[in-house]
Design a protein around this motif. Structure first.
Motif, PDB file in Angstrom:
ATOM      1  N   ASP A  48      48.394  99.769   2.655  1.00  0.00           N
ATOM      2  CA  ASP A  48      48.857  99.082   1.451  1.00  0.00           C
ATOM      3  C   ASP A  48      48.862  99.993   0.224  1.00  0.00           C
ATOM      4  N   SER A  49      48.679 101.286   0.428  1.00  0.00           N
ATOM      5  CA  SER A  49      48.791 102.274  -0.650  1.00  0.00           C
ATOM      6  C   SER A  49      50.056 103.099  -0.446  1.00  0.00           C
ATOM      7  N   GLU A  50      50.515 103.727  -1.503  1.00  0.00           N
ATOM      8  CA  GLU A  50      51.752 104.506  -1.464  1.00  0.00           C
ATOM      9  C   GLU A  50      51.476 105.922  -1.938  1.00  0.00           C
ATOM     10  N   GLY A  51      52.476 106.771  -1.713  1.00  0.00           N
ATOM     11  CA  GLY A  51      52.402 108.074  -2.346  1.00  0.00           C
ATOM     12  C   GLY A  51      52.290 109.258  -1.430  1.00  0.00           C
ATOM     13  N   LEU A  52      51.743 110.341  -1.983  1.00  0.00           N
ATOM     14  CA  LEU A  52      51.801 111.657  -1.372  1.00  0.00           C
ATOM     15  C   LEU A  52      50.857 111.802  -0.184  1.00  0.00           C
ATOM     16  N   LEU A  53      51.434 112.271   0.908  1.00  0.00           N
ATOM     17  CA  LEU A  53      50.677 112.555   2.121  1.00  0.00           C
ATOM     18  C   LEU A  53      51.086 113.947   2.592  1.00  0.00           C
ATOM     19  N   GLN A 146      38.422 103.967  -1.595  1.00  0.00           N
ATOM     20  CA  GLN A 146      37.534 104.272  -2.719  1.00  0.00           C
ATOM     21  C   GLN A 146      38.073 103.787  -4.065  1.00  0.00           C
ATOM     22  N   VAL A 147      39.325 104.081  -4.372  1.00  0.00           N
ATOM     23  CA  VAL A 147      39.852 103.689  -5.678  1.00  0.00           C
ATOM     24  C   VAL A 147      39.789 102.180  -5.847  1.00  0.00           C
ATOM     25  N   ARG A 148      40.198 101.448  -4.834  1.00  0.00           N
ATOM     26  CA  ARG A 148      40.171  99.988  -4.907  1.00  0.00           C
ATOM     27  C   ARG A 148      38.740  99.476  -5.110  1.00  0.00           C
ATOM     28  N   ARG A 149      37.809 100.072  -4.416  1.00  0.00           N
ATOM     29  CA  ARG A 149      36.419  99.636  -4.545  1.00  0.00           C
ATOM     30  C   ARG A 149      35.847  99.997  -5.914  1.00  0.00           C
ATOM     31  N   PRO A 157      40.389  94.470 -10.436  1.00  0.00           N
ATOM     32  CA  PRO A 157      40.925  94.708  -9.091  1.00  0.00           C
ATOM     33  C   PRO A 157      42.249  95.466  -9.097  1.00  0.00           C
ATOM     34  N   THR A 158      42.414  96.321  -8.110  1.00  0.00           N
ATOM     35  CA  THR A 158      43.638  97.105  -7.964  1.00  0.00           C
ATOM     36  C   THR A 158      44.751  96.242  -7.377  1.00  0.00           C
ATOM     37  N   LEU A 159      45.919  96.302  -8.010  1.00  0.00           N
ATOM     38  CA  LEU A 159      47.097  95.597  -7.520  1.00  0.00           C
ATOM     39  C   LEU A 159      48.063  96.541  -6.806  1.00  0.00           C
ATOM     40  N   ARG A 160      48.155  97.752  -7.322  1.00  0.00           N
ATOM     41  CA  ARG A 160      49.059  98.741  -6.731  1.00  0.00           C
ATOM     42  C   ARG A 160      48.434 100.118  -6.877  1.00  0.00           C
ATOM     43  N   LEU A 161      48.595 100.935  -5.833  1.00  0.00           N
ATOM     44  CA  LEU A 161      47.954 102.257  -5.809  1.00  0.00           C
ATOM     45  C   LEU A 161      48.945 103.287  -5.278  1.00  0.00           C
ATOM     46  N   VAL A 162      49.195 104.320  -6.099  1.00  0.00           N
ATOM     47  CA  VAL A 162      50.153 105.365  -5.719  1.00  0.00           C
ATOM     48  C   VAL A 162      49.502 106.729  -5.934  1.00  0.00           C
TER      49      VAL A 162
END
Length: 205
Positions: A48-53, A146-149, A157-162
């Motif tokens: 459920d997270s987005e972005g660089l991999l 980690q970021v969400r926690r 609370p985190t709604l979106r994470l990129v």
């Protein structure tokens, strides 16, 4: 040193697992986007997270990047419920307690406006009565969710994470689902970061 290695930057969309094997027919995997044999993700991004991999077949580099001893900066854009106050931001910067673990100090700033990002599919749940805010967070560790926690621990609370950057590697120029090979300069800097002793031997100034 690098002739037979591949180093790929991928913009992982929301809802895609950071693996090539499918655990359920309903979820997409890296295999749906990347047809390069024998490369594997360095670390992971939650489905459920987005972005660089970053993906590679260079095992030693992969191990270094995942080893806490060689902590490197990861940059995230984080949309949270409500507007964090200075106290919450200071707590995130200093480190928060998650279960029995205290996070390392982080760089955190509240953005004045929403960043320019591709729309998420599906979009976040919008509530008229609850404002949202965007944070830029730079961490040197990558614990599970980690970021969400961290944001939940301080009440936002985190709604979106990129994830937008891994060390000096940037997501700029990629759209969700796109990938590209690392450029020679990016790769040289990555080797300098992860193998400083070997790098100095190879590149004498």
């Amino acid at each position: 040193m690098t002739n037979h290695y591949r180093y790929i930057l991928f913009y992982k969309p929301y809802g895609v697992l950071s693996q090539f094997t499918q655990d359920t027919p309903a979820r997409s995997t890296l295999k749906d986007y990347i047809q390069v044999p024998d490369v594997y993700p360095v670390g992971r991004l939650d489905w459920d997270s987005e972005g660089l991999l970053l993906l590679t077949n260079h095992g030693q580099l992969q191990n270094r990047l995942c080893d806490p001893q060689f902590g490197h900066e990861r940059t995230y854009l984080v949309q949270v419920e409500r507007i964090p106050d200075p106290t919450a931001l200071k707590k995130l910067e200093a480190g928060v307690l998650i279960k029995d673990y205290r996070t390392r100090p982080a760089k955190v700033r509240l953005l004045n406006e929403a960043p320019s990002l591709s729309d998420r599919n599906p979009p976040i749940r919008f509530r008229k009565t609850v404002p949202t805010a965007w944070l830029e967070m730079k961490l040197t560790e990558g614990k599970n969710r980690q970021v969400r926690r961290m944001t939940a621990a301080v009440g936002f609370p985190t709604l979106r994470l990129v994830r937008t950057a891994i060390a000096h590697l940037q997501i700029n120029g990629l759209q969700p689902g796109q990938w590209r090979d690392l450029k020679s300069r990016e790769l040289k800097l990555l080797h300098k970061l992860m193998f400083p002793v070997d790098f100095l031997k190879k590149y004498k100034y």
